[in-house]
Design a protein around this motif. Structure first.
Motif, PDB file in Angstrom:
ATOM      1  N   PHE A   1       0.836  -1.205   0.000  1.00  0.00           N
ATOM      2  CA  PHE A   1       0.000   0.000   0.000  1.00  0.00           C
ATOM      3  C   PHE A   1       0.869   1.252   0.000  1.00  0.00           C
ATOM      4  CE2 PHE A   1      -2.384   3.247   2.505  1.00  0.00           C
ATOM      5  CZ  PHE A   1      -3.415   3.458   1.606  1.00  0.00           C
ATOM      6  N   GLU A   2       1.892   1.259   0.862  1.00  0.00           N
ATOM      7  CA  GLU A   2       2.757   2.446   0.968  1.00  0.00           C
ATOM      8  C   GLU A   2       3.596   2.641  -0.293  1.00  0.00           C
ATOM      9  OE1 GLU A   2       4.365   1.773   4.897  1.00  0.00           O
ATOM     10  OE2 GLU A   2       2.327   2.105   5.645  1.00  0.00           O
ATOM     11  N   ALA A   3       4.049   1.544  -0.897  1.00  0.00           N
ATOM     12  CA  ALA A   3       4.812   1.637  -2.161  1.00  0.00           C
ATOM     13  C   ALA A   3       3.919   2.219  -3.258  1.00  0.00           C
ATOM     14  CB  ALA A   3       5.315   0.257  -2.558  1.00  0.00           C
ATOM     15  N   HIS A   4       2.668   1.783  -3.294  1.00  0.00           N
ATOM     16  CA  HIS A   4       1.708   2.290  -4.295  1.00  0.00           C
ATOM     17  C   HIS A   4       1.456   3.782  -4.087  1.00  0.00           C
ATOM     18  CE1 HIS A   4      -1.772   2.267  -6.994  1.00  0.00           C
ATOM     19  NE2 HIS A   4      -2.381   3.003  -6.076  1.00  0.00           N
ATOM     20  N   LYS A   5       1.301   4.175  -2.827  1.00  0.00           N
ATOM     21  CA  LYS A   5       1.059   5.605  -2.514  1.00  0.00           C
ATOM     22  C   LYS A   5       2.245   6.459  -2.959  1.00  0.00           C
ATOM     23  CE  LYS A   5      -1.546   7.205   0.529  1.00  0.00           C
ATOM     24  NZ  LYS A   5      -2.707   8.109   0.447  1.00  0.00           N
ATOM     25  N   LYS A   6       3.417   5.916  -2.722  1.00  0.00           N
ATOM     26  CA  LYS A   6       4.637   6.646  -3.065  1.00  0.00           C
ATOM     27  C   LYS A   6       4.736   6.851  -4.579  1.00  0.00           C
ATOM     28  CE  LYS A   6       9.357   6.627  -1.209  1.00  0.00           C
ATOM     29  NZ  LYS A   6      10.390   5.764  -0.566  1.00  0.00           N
TER      30      LYS A   6
END
Length: 515
Positions: A353-358
């Motif tokens: 999720f955090e990689a996608h947000k980044k």
């Protein structure tokens, strides 16, 4: 006398000042609306839609997005593409025949009426004491609106069926999001319940029975209690919908804690609902957003789910978005949740999720710096069948909204479930108590398309309620609630309205004559 003349002059001066200010605000709102549209239309960002285009487009998305509400009743799987068996289809058909799929009459056009003309003198005020014309209502009481929390009860059954507390929290979080999904596009105001008004709903197909009662008038408090028909869950709470008018918008803050108990697992979850806001009260198309933080707590394990209902933002990029995490009791992120409260909710690993947000943020910045692209092509408007939530690889679907029926727009934007709430079937007559919303004449008249009778009856009922309150205060008599009493919520230790029992025995002697 000279003193009264001075008072009159002061009053006239205040009235004139108020008139000038309200006219200035109206002009300002109109100019602001035009400016917003010109900024959006002239923007170089290709994802930017004008406010009206955006809400026209998004209001259509989700109409064909999911399994039907009736099919989801029989579904106990998170799998998005699970095939229906014959039993599910048969159950769906039986239910659709049993409950009505339309209201007796379509809604009236509100185009000739201005909410602004009513609310112009109420800026910053609490609206629960303001009498609104019936044209701005929808033919349901707020007690019936609360029953809409239960449309996706299958999520509670899924939580109960799981042996893993994290899986249960996922289902409960999805239920909390689904409980507010029916508010999408519902710009009509539910009728304020009268003191002592009640509503019951028994749905054997969904496995629950519900009772709600208006337990206080000032402030307006509605208490509800839902039981699983197999004693497999209890869902209860009391809501004080605090309404405020802020010039261009009306904000509803639903104060009050909601509790879900799963006896099989000896668990209790509590949370509060997000704030709901209706925009463009003065000019433009009315639209709804929900925002704020919602924290769900499992009181037995200490696990929490923190969800953020995001405000819209300038170009509508965050419109309807919900994001958050499930944490263990030592605050470690166990999984990420994301989606839209108008569409669906997914769960995924926090790192993904955090990689996608980044990467999403990075590509967003690149789009800003690249020059090409003017306005929005008609082709770029999301089509009704398009899912506007970008699915992160490895995600699992927790919940998807049931589609609105084809006639929803003419029926106050009701869901199938909402259309059934005020239905008075033959077998109910003589069984439900005289205080039930279904017997309330102003709501019934509005549902039947008789707006004049609805208006007259609403006025009569409000006057009757005021007279009853005056009589009680003269004789120092205190109002006694019938089915709920104030007490301490055993999980939060805060004051709550708790069901005192006895309602389902069907002994309804000495009920108040409120209609």
């Amino acid at each position: 006398s000279r003193q009264s003349q001075v008072c009159c002059l002061k009053l006239e001066h205040e009235f004139e000042k108020n008139k000038i200010l309200s006219e200035a605000l109206q002009t300002l709102a109109t100019e602001h609306h035009k400016l917003e549209q010109s900024v959006v239309k002239g923007s170089s960002s290709r994802s930017a839609l004008s406010e009206d285009e955006f809400y026209d487009a998004v209001s259509e998305s989700g109409s064909e997005l999911s399994l039907s509400g009736f099919e989801t009743v029989a579904s106990h799987s998170f799998e998005e593409d699970e095939e229906e068996d014959e039993g599910s289809v048969m159950l769906s058909s039986i239910i659709m025949c049993y409950f009505r799929m339309s209201l007796p009459a379509p809604m009236f056009s509100r185009n000739d009426f201005s909410i602004w003309s009513i609310l112009r003198n109420c800026i910053g005020m609490e609206l629960s004491k303001i009498t609104m014309p019936v044209i701005f209502n929808e033919p349901l009481s707020f007690l019936q609106r609360l029953a809409e929390y239960m449309e996706h009860t299958y999520l509670i059954h899924q939580a109960n069926a799981s042996s893993d507390p994290i899986e249960r929290m996922k289902c409960v979080a999805a239920f909390a999001v689904s409980a507010v999904a029916s508010q999408w596009e519902r710009t009509g105001k539910p009728f304020n319940p009268l003191l002592g008004e009640t509503y019951e709903l028994v749905r054997e197909d969904l496995g629950f029975r519900l009772l709600s009662e208006q337990v206080s008038h000032h402030p307006p408090v509605s208490a509800f209690h839902v039981e699983g028909l197999r004693q497999d869950f209890v869902f209860h709470g009391s809501i004080y919908p605090k309404l405020k008018f802020w010039g261009k918008s009306v904000e509803a803050e639903p104060k009050g804690t909601i509790t879900l108990e799963l006896p099989k697992h000896n668990e209790a979850y509590t949370w509060t609902n997000p704030t709901c806001c209706v925009h463009n009260i003065i000019v433009g198309q009315l639209w709804i957003e929900q925002y704020g933080n919602v924290e769900l707590i499992n009181h037995r394990t200490g696990e929490k789910c923190c969800l953020n209902f995001k405000p819209c933002g300038l170009f509508g990029k965050e419109l309807h978005k919900v994001e958050g995490y499930i944490f263990d009791k030592s605050k470690k992120k166990l999984c990420a949740l994301y989606g839209k409260w108008t569409e669906c909710l997914y769960v995924v690993d926090p790192a993904a999720f955090e990689a996608h947000k980044k990467s999403d943020k990075k590509s967003g910045e690149e789009r800003k710096t690249s020059k090409g692209g003017s306005g929005v092509d008609q082709e770029e408007v999301p089509s009704p069948a398009a899912d506007t939530v970008e699915v992160i690889p490895g995600s699992q679907l927790l919940w998807r909204i049931a589609p609105r029926p084809a006639n929803s727009t003419q029926m106050y934007s009701f869901t199938c479930f909402a259309m059934q709430l005020n239905e008075l079937r033959k077998e109910m007559e003589g069984v439900i108590p005289q205080t039930d919303c279904r017997l309330r004449p102003d709501i019934r008249a509005m549902e039947n398309g008789d707006i004049d009778l609805a208006s007259e009856e609403k006025k009569r009922l409000e006057e009757k309620q005021r007279a009853a309150r005056k009589n009680r205060s003269k004789s120092d008599e205190e109002w006694k609630t019938r089915w709920f009493q104030q007490g301490q919520n055993p999980h939060t230790r805060s004051q709550d309205w708790l069901f005192s029992g006895g309602y389902w025995d069907r002994k309804y002697g000495q009920l108040p004559d409120i209609y």
